[in-house]
Scaffold this active site. Structure first.
Site, PDB file in Angstrom:
ATOM      1  NE  ARG A 101      -3.925   0.731   1.221  1.00  0.00           N
ATOM      2  CZ  ARG A 101      -5.151   0.320   2.077  1.00  0.00           C
ATOM      3  NH1 ARG A 101      -5.193   0.942   3.502  1.00  0.00           N
ATOM      4  NH2 ARG A 101      -6.097  -0.343   1.279  1.00  0.00           N
ATOM      5  CG  HIS A 128      -8.509  -0.044  -3.589  1.00  0.00           C
ATOM      6  ND1 HIS A 128      -7.254  -0.518  -3.307  1.00  0.00           N
ATOM      7  CD2 HIS A 128      -8.562   0.377  -2.425  1.00  0.00           C
ATOM      8  CE1 HIS A 128      -7.651  -1.487  -1.961  1.00  0.00           C
ATOM      9  NE2 HIS A 128      -8.345  -1.136  -1.092  1.00  0.00           N
ATOM     10  CD  GLN A 131     -12.797  -2.061  -1.741  1.00  0.00           C
ATOM     11  OE1 GLN A 131     -11.368  -1.739  -0.576  1.00  0.00           O
ATOM     12  NE2 GLN A 131     -13.764  -3.230  -1.549  1.00  0.00           N
ATOM     13  CG  ASP A 210     -13.982   5.176  -1.069  1.00  0.00           C
ATOM     14  OD1 ASP A 210     -14.057   5.104   0.395  1.00  0.00           O
ATOM     15  OD2 ASP A 210     -13.012   5.743  -1.490  1.00  0.00           O
ATOM     16  CB  CYS A 247     -13.728   0.717  -0.368  1.00  0.00           C
ATOM     17  SG  CYS A 247     -13.663   1.812  -0.286  1.00  0.00           S
ATOM     18  NE  ARG A 275      -9.989  -6.250  -0.456  1.00  0.00           N
ATOM     19  CZ  ARG A 275      -9.284  -4.815  -0.393  1.00  0.00           C
ATOM     20  NH1 ARG A 275     -10.132  -4.347   0.675  1.00  0.00           N
ATOM     21  NH2 ARG A 275      -8.175  -4.610  -0.578  1.00  0.00           N
TER      22      ARG A 275
END
Ligand code: CP
Ligand code: NVA
Length: 294
Positions: A101, A128, A131, A210, A247, A275
């Site tokens: 990340r 991402h 995701q 989001d 998410c 996930r």
């Protein structure tokens, strides 16, 4: 060739469909998994907070017999004097894959060029992909084949929406974004973007949002975003069967009202669970050259 999972486009449609199918199958095998990652190690490096990405990768490796090592970037020499090139070379000698990340997507891509082992994108400021694989898995579980579905996004233009834009032509779904006009210039080329929230929500199969304040943007004004809050009025414009996705983490109750987040239409915790299943399938593909077969 080393199998990096950094950009969906680079992985390619055919492979992504296989990964998705494997994710569905691995979820079905959840209580009796084959130990496909036995003897393999994943390094995870973070320069931002994480709950889901960290936990799901760690559990995915361990449930299937593998090991993990987790470090914050500021604990590593990479956060100090050591170069990306040197770090990529060194990690390749210890572990079998790296999940990062990392704020800077270019730095992740550079690291992958110096890595003999797969580099997996656990989120950057601009994308991402893990995701979105979990999100597509969730949509298919709830609504069937994603092909032809209308997925409507509300609020900010960010890493998650960018990757939805990338995924739409690959998985053949409609992706429309409703965002304040002043942000339209930040959307990727080819994005279907409007400032009309009602138009975007109309007959949608999926309503997704989001946070308006991504990590690193703390202190930003929320004024322009309120017309894009996902609330019951907006959900009423979508199909009766529409699902609500996020998410996570949510900023309660900014981008979504409490009523919607806790409604029957909300699939946010199934999405978070997925996930784990998506990570297993992504790891299995990346680690095929290390002997993993599913
Ligand atoms: N959705 C997501 O990536 O969550 P984390 O930041 O907790 O990993
Ligand atoms: N857009 C959010 C996603 C968090 C998973 C962020 O970058 O903070």
């Amino acid at each position: 060739m080393t199998r990096h999972f950094i950009n969906l486009k680079d992985v390619g449609a055919e492979t992504l469909h296989i990964i998705l199918k494997n994710a569905h199958n691995l979820k079905a095998e959840k209580f009796n998994p084959t130990q496909i990652f036995e003897g393999l190690s994943l390094a995870m490096v973070f320069d931002k907070r994480s709950t889901r990405t960290r936990m799901s990768f760690e559990v995915a490796m361990k449930q299937l017999g593998g090991h993990t090592i987790v470090m914050n970037m500021d604990e590593m020499q990479l956060g100090g004097a050591e170069s990306v090139e040197s770090t990529g070379n060194v990690l390749s000698r210890y572990v079998d894959a790296i999940m990062l990340r990392m704020t800077d997507q270019k730095m992740m891509e550079e690291l992958s060029q110096h890595s003999r082992i797969p580099v997996i994108n656990g989120m950057t400021n601009t994308s991402h992909p893990c995701q979105i694989m979990a999100d597509i898995l969730t949509i298919e579980e709830k609504l069937g084949d994603i092909k032809g579905k209308k997925v409507a996004w509300f609020g900010d233009v960010n890493n998650v929406s960018n990757t939805f834009v990338e995924a739409a032509p690959i998985f053949d779904f409609e992706f429309i974004m409703a965002c304040p006009e002043e942000l339209h210039g930040y959307a990727p080329a080819g994005a279907n973007i409007t400032d009309d929230a009602a138009k975007a929500a109309n007959s949608a199969d999926v309503i997704v949002t989001d946070t308006w304040v991504s990590m690193g943007q703390e202190g930003k004004s929320l004024d322009i975003f309120w017309p894009y809050q996902v609330n019951s009025d907006l959900m009423a414009k979508a199909k009766d069967s529409a699902i609500f996705m996020h998410c996570l983490p949510m900023h309660e109750w900014e981008e979504v009202s409490e009523e919607v987040a806790k409604s029957k239409a909300s699939v946010i915790y199934d999405e978070a669970e997925n996930r784990l299943h998506a990570q297993k399938a992504i790891l299995a593909w990346c680690l095929e050259n290390a002997g993993v077969a599913i």
